[in-house]
Design a protein around this motif. Structure first.
Motif, PDB file in Angstrom:
ATOM      1  N   PHE A  24       0.942  -1.177   0.026  1.00  0.00           N
ATOM      2  CA  PHE A  24      -0.094   0.164  -0.016  1.00  0.00           C
ATOM      3  C   PHE A  24       0.903   1.416  -0.028  1.00  0.00           C
ATOM      4  N   ASN A  25       0.437   2.286  -0.250  1.00  0.00           N
ATOM      5  CA  ASN A  25       0.982   3.570  -0.444  1.00  0.00           C
ATOM      6  C   ASN A  25       0.492   4.744   0.256  1.00  0.00           C
ATOM      7  N   LYS A  26      -0.622   4.535   0.691  1.00  0.00           N
ATOM      8  CA  LYS A  26      -0.946   5.818   1.448  1.00  0.00           C
ATOM      9  C   LYS A  26      -1.882   5.166   2.929  1.00  0.00           C
ATOM     10  N   LEU A  27      -2.071   6.116   3.869  1.00  0.00           N
ATOM     11  CA  LEU A  27      -2.480   5.962   5.137  1.00  0.00           C
ATOM     12  C   LEU A  27      -3.539   7.235   5.188  1.00  0.00           C
ATOM     13  N   ARG A  28      -4.850   6.949   5.709  1.00  0.00           N
ATOM     14  CA  ARG A  28      -5.817   7.857   5.734  1.00  0.00           C
ATOM     15  C   ARG A  28      -6.512   7.667   7.013  1.00  0.00           C
ATOM     16  N   MET A  29      -7.183   8.681   7.471  1.00  0.00           N
ATOM     17  CA  MET A  29      -8.039   8.658   8.654  1.00  0.00           C
ATOM     18  C   MET A  29      -8.579   9.986   8.857  1.00  0.00           C
ATOM     19  N   PHE A  30     -10.002   9.946   9.115  1.00  0.00           N
ATOM     20  CA  PHE A  30     -10.577  11.219   9.627  1.00  0.00           C
ATOM     21  C   PHE A  30     -10.461  11.474  11.082  1.00  0.00           C
ATOM     22  N   LEU A  31     -10.281  12.710  11.375  1.00  0.00           N
ATOM     23  CA  LEU A  31     -10.419  12.989  12.925  1.00  0.00           C
ATOM     24  C   LEU A  31     -11.202  14.200  13.171  1.00  0.00           C
ATOM     25  N   HIS A  32     -12.011  14.204  14.247  1.00  0.00           N
ATOM     26  CA  HIS A  32     -12.665  15.380  14.801  1.00  0.00           C
ATOM     27  C   HIS A  32     -12.561  16.012  16.142  1.00  0.00           C
ATOM     28  N   ALA A  33     -12.462  17.148  16.699  1.00  0.00           N
ATOM     29  CA  ALA A  33     -11.962  17.479  17.772  1.00  0.00           C
ATOM     30  C   ALA A  33     -13.288  18.470  18.192  1.00  0.00           C
ATOM     31  N   GLU A  34     -13.573  18.341  19.364  1.00  0.00           N
ATOM     32  CA  GLU A  34     -14.509  19.434  19.994  1.00  0.00           C
ATOM     33  C   GLU A  34     -14.044  19.479  21.552  1.00  0.00           C
ATOM     34  N   ASP A  43      -7.810  25.813  18.370  1.00  0.00           N
ATOM     35  CA  ASP A  43      -7.210  25.070  17.209  1.00  0.00           C
ATOM     36  C   ASP A  43      -5.691  24.732  17.464  1.00  0.00           C
ATOM     37  N   GLY A  44      -5.201  23.471  17.395  1.00  0.00           N
ATOM     38  CA  GLY A  44      -4.076  23.169  17.611  1.00  0.00           C
ATOM     39  C   GLY A  44      -3.711  22.639  18.818  1.00  0.00           C
ATOM     40  N   ASP A  45      -4.592  22.757  19.856  1.00  0.00           N
ATOM     41  CA  ASP A  45      -4.257  22.535  21.075  1.00  0.00           C
ATOM     42  C   ASP A  45      -4.004  21.167  21.344  1.00  0.00           C
ATOM     43  N   ALA A  46      -5.082  20.233  20.846  1.00  0.00           N
ATOM     44  CA  ALA A  46      -5.273  19.121  20.866  1.00  0.00           C
ATOM     45  C   ALA A  46      -4.501  18.435  19.469  1.00  0.00           C
ATOM     46  N   VAL A  47      -3.607  17.390  19.658  1.00  0.00           N
ATOM     47  CA  VAL A  47      -3.037  16.802  18.437  1.00  0.00           C
ATOM     48  C   VAL A  47      -3.347  15.165  18.512  1.00  0.00           C
ATOM     49  N   GLY A  48      -3.937  14.542  17.385  1.00  0.00           N
ATOM     50  CA  GLY A  48      -4.286  13.360  17.058  1.00  0.00           C
ATOM     51  C   GLY A  48      -3.183  12.587  16.618  1.00  0.00           C
ATOM     52  N   PHE A  49      -2.847  11.374  17.007  1.00  0.00           N
ATOM     53  CA  PHE A  49      -1.634  10.312  16.614  1.00  0.00           C
ATOM     54  C   PHE A  49      -2.183   9.134  16.401  1.00  0.00           C
ATOM     55  N   ILE A  50      -1.485   8.608  15.391  1.00  0.00           N
ATOM     56  CA  ILE A  50      -1.672   7.197  15.209  1.00  0.00           C
ATOM     57  C   ILE A  50      -0.041   6.781  15.229  1.00  0.00           C
ATOM     58  N   GLU A  64       1.298  12.392  13.621  1.00  0.00           N
ATOM     59  CA  GLU A  64       0.735  13.425  14.329  1.00  0.00           C
ATOM     60  C   GLU A  64       0.158  14.390  13.445  1.00  0.00           C
ATOM     61  N   ILE A  65      -1.179  14.911  13.999  1.00  0.00           N
ATOM     62  CA  ILE A  65      -1.732  16.166  13.493  1.00  0.00           C
ATOM     63  C   ILE A  65      -2.425  16.925  14.441  1.00  0.00           C
ATOM     64  N   PRO A  66      -1.879  18.207  14.262  1.00  0.00           N
ATOM     65  CA  PRO A  66      -2.618  19.198  15.100  1.00  0.00           C
ATOM     66  C   PRO A  66      -4.302  19.318  14.561  1.00  0.00           C
ATOM     67  N   LEU A  67      -5.265  19.282  15.435  1.00  0.00           N
ATOM     68  CA  LEU A  67      -6.621  19.532  15.155  1.00  0.00           C
ATOM     69  C   LEU A  67      -7.321  20.850  15.371  1.00  0.00           C
ATOM     70  N   GLN A  68      -8.111  20.913  14.271  1.00  0.00           N
ATOM     71  CA  GLN A  68      -8.907  22.193  14.464  1.00  0.00           C
ATOM     72  C   GLN A  68     -10.361  21.712  15.197  1.00  0.00           C
ATOM     73  N   VAL A  69     -10.650  22.486  16.071  1.00  0.00           N
ATOM     74  CA  VAL A  69     -11.923  22.271  16.745  1.00  0.00           C
ATOM     75  C   VAL A  69     -13.041  22.713  16.357  1.00  0.00           C
TER      76      VAL A  69
END
Length: 185
Positions: A24-34, A43-50, A64-69
């Motif tokens: 495989f060539n890509k890893l994808r995932m949707f994230l939501h922050a509130e 925005d950016g205070d919470a960071v999601g990671f895999i 890791e990706i910083p999350l937009q609330v």
């Protein structure tokens, strides 16, 4: 949901799996922050990671990706799942980092080197682990000697991305982790 996440602190869940990711060539995932129970999450205070690899402590790949609330009044798919929160990572960036780590001898460090990925391209200059995050940029690392052919552990989590010492209380949703763009040859 996680409350009282202090600066640099994280919470995660893991699952034992068995997958060969070499084709495989890509890893994808949707994230939501509130907002969680305590207000003040920006925005950016919470960071999601895999994190995935042979284990989650010594031999793993991490993104890791910083999350937009999202707004509390969001009701559209775009409002709940902002595109800027999507992990869309070419897997070859981890191979590039692994090559850099092998040549420098840094893969066995206690704290792995972190690199920015901008528009799918690896920036080959390491960034400090506690460097400020920028929305839309993914940060990746490799620790030890993980193997794409034998991924046995998967972890998803959140961490406090604030540069100051204040704690956060986010609620983060992870949806549709997938590997894609299969190499049919």
């Amino acid at each position: 949901k996680a409350c009282d996440l202090e600066s640099g602190d994280s919470r995660a869940v893991f699952k034992n799996i068995s997958i060969d990711m070499r084709q495989f060539n890509k890893l994808r995932m949707f994230l939501h922050a509130e907002q969680g129970e305590i207000a003040g999450l920006g925005d950016g205070d919470a960071v999601g990671f895999i994190r995935m690899g042979n284990d989650v402590t010594q031999n793993y790949y991490q993104v890791e990706i910083p999350l937009q609330v999202s707004s509390p009044n969001a009701s559209t798919p775009e409002g709940l799942w902002p595109e800027i929160n999507e992990i869309n990572l070419p897997l070859d960036v981890w191979q590039q980092i692994k090559s850099i780590g092998i040549s420098e001898g840094s893969l066995s460090n206690l704290i792995p080197n972190y690199y920015e990925v901008v528009n799918g391209q690896l920036i080959e200059t390491p960034v400090a682990e506690n460097a400020p995050y920028t929305l839309g940029q993914q940060r990746v690392s490799v620790k030890g000697n993980p193997n794409f052919g034998e991924v046995r552990t998967l972890m998803v989590g959140i961490k406090n991305g604030r540069p100051d010492s204040s704690s956060i209380c986010p609620e983060v949703w992870f949806n549709e982790l997938r590997i894609s763009d299969m190499d049919n040859e």
